[in-house]
Design a protein around this motif. Structure first.
Motif, mmCIF file in Angstrom:
data_model
loop_
_atom_site.group_PDB
_atom_site.id
_atom_site.type_symbol
_atom_site.label_atom_id
_atom_site.label_comp_id
_atom_site.label_asym_id
_atom_site.label_seq_id
_atom_site.Cartn_x
_atom_site.Cartn_y
_atom_site.Cartn_z
ATOM 1 N N THR A 167 0.599 5.496 0.986
ATOM 2 C CA THR A 167 -0.070 6.464 1.611
ATOM 3 C C THR A 167 0.659 7.876 1.136
ATOM 4 O OG1 THR A 167 -0.712 5.049 3.711
ATOM 5 C CG2 THR A 167 -0.960 7.673 3.775
ATOM 6 N N ASP A 207 -6.047 -0.668 -6.246
ATOM 7 C CA ASP A 207 -7.487 -0.212 -5.243
ATOM 8 C C ASP A 207 -7.176 1.124 -4.953
ATOM 9 O OD1 ASP A 207 -8.773 -2.566 -6.023
ATOM 10 O OD2 ASP A 207 -7.989 -3.754 -4.136
ATOM 11 N N SER A 261 0.820 -1.153 0.218
ATOM 12 C CA SER A 261 0.097 -0.090 -0.053
ATOM 13 C C SER A 261 0.885 1.298 -0.014
ATOM 14 C CB SER A 261 -0.985 0.002 1.220
ATOM 15 O OG SER A 261 0.019 -0.034 2.232
ATOM 16 N N THR A 270 -12.391 6.696 -6.852
ATOM 17 C CA THR A 270 -11.721 5.615 -6.006
ATOM 18 C C THR A 270 -12.501 4.421 -6.716
ATOM 19 O OG1 THR A 270 -14.038 6.029 -4.995
ATOM 20 C CG2 THR A 270 -12.072 7.154 -4.129
ATOM 21 N N ARG A 276 -11.400 0.205 -7.750
ATOM 22 C CA ARG A 276 -10.519 -0.743 -8.472
ATOM 23 C C ARG A 276 -10.288 -0.498 -10.073
ATOM 24 N NH1 ARG A 276 -10.957 -6.913 -6.993
ATOM 25 N NH2 ARG A 276 -9.987 -5.890 -5.227
ATOM 26 N N TYR A 295 -4.560 7.236 -0.462
ATOM 27 C CA TYR A 295 -4.207 5.819 -0.213
ATOM 28 C C TYR A 295 -4.601 4.867 -1.077
ATOM 29 C CZ TYR A 295 -3.996 1.668 2.836
ATOM 30 O OH TYR A 295 -3.357 0.461 3.409
ATOM 31 N N VAL A 296 -3.734 3.869 -1.541
ATOM 32 C CA VAL A 296 -4.085 3.131 -2.407
ATOM 33 C C VAL A 296 -3.312 1.577 -2.108
ATOM 34 C CG1 VAL A 296 -3.871 4.520 -4.609
ATOM 35 C CG2 VAL A 296 -2.002 3.532 -3.945
ATOM 36 N N GLN A 297 -4.087 0.391 -2.601
ATOM 37 C CA GLN A 297 -3.432 -0.675 -2.478
ATOM 38 C C GLN A 297 -3.343 -1.453 -3.568
ATOM 39 O OE1 GLN A 297 -6.514 -2.617 0.096
ATOM 40 N NE2 GLN A 297 -5.388 -2.158 1.910
ATOM 41 N N LEU A 342 -8.346 3.347 -2.424
ATOM 42 C CA LEU A 342 -9.589 3.592 -1.242
ATOM 43 C C LEU A 342 -9.569 4.810 -0.910
ATOM 44 C CD1 LEU A 342 -7.983 0.571 0.854
ATOM 45 C CD2 LEU A 342 -9.719 0.618 -1.045
ATOM 46 N N THR A 343 -8.754 5.989 -1.052
ATOM 47 C CA THR A 343 -9.003 7.422 -0.864
ATOM 48 C C THR A 343 -8.095 7.900 -1.811
ATOM 49 O OG1 THR A 343 -8.861 7.119 1.535
ATOM 50 C CG2 THR A 343 -8.689 9.421 0.586
#
Length: 151
Positions: A37, A62, A35, A96, A98, A141-143, A64-65
């Protein structure tokens, strides 16, 4: 929870006595995730190490933010920070959810056999994910998941 470790590749399929390969065998699909940030205006990288000679099947992002940077926030995946050998120009600012990168022919060729150039018999190859914001950011924030098969 217990863990089992294999020194692959892991091949799955039916063999009968005396056979060393069969028509219904294939490589196990594996994945590693990381991830990222946001860090103000600084590019942020995270490195995964996959077995050299592996084949990257997919890269999943992904968001997420979403990054709220001034102009843009671009995610890339390569062999070094800000590298684009495997994926480039993934926008993590505007939405946001996928995202799957659109791969070029050169990126698909590079993903077919991940290796460390100039190193004799490497055991792992770095896959570096970088998000480069343009303009100040206070959220993001990404994964990232790299799906691969060790061949």
């Amino acid at each position: 929870m217990g863990q089992t470790h294999f020194s692959g590749p892991v091949i799955v399929g039916t063999l009968t006595t005396g056979q060393t390969s069969g028509p219904n065998q294939g490589y196990a699909v594996l994945e590693q995730s990381t991830s990222i940030t946001q860090n103000s205006t600084t590019a942020v990288s995270s490195t995964l190490y996959i077995p050299a000679g592996s084949r990257i099947i997919d890269i999943i992002v992904d968001v997420l933010t979403a990054f709220n940077s001034g102009t843009s926030a671009v995610l890339s995946v390569g062999t070094a920070a800000a590298g684009t050998q495997y994926a480039s120009t993934v926008d993590v600012k505007t939405a946001t959810g996928r995202i799957r990168p659109t791969f070029t022919a050169a990126q698909l060729a590079a993903m077919d056999n991940v290796s460390v150039l100039g190193v004799a018999a490497p055991t792992t190859a770095p896959v570096v994910v970088t998000v480069t914001p343009t303009g100040a950011t206070s959220a993001g924030y990404v994964q990232i998941t790299v799906v691969y098969a060790q061949t």
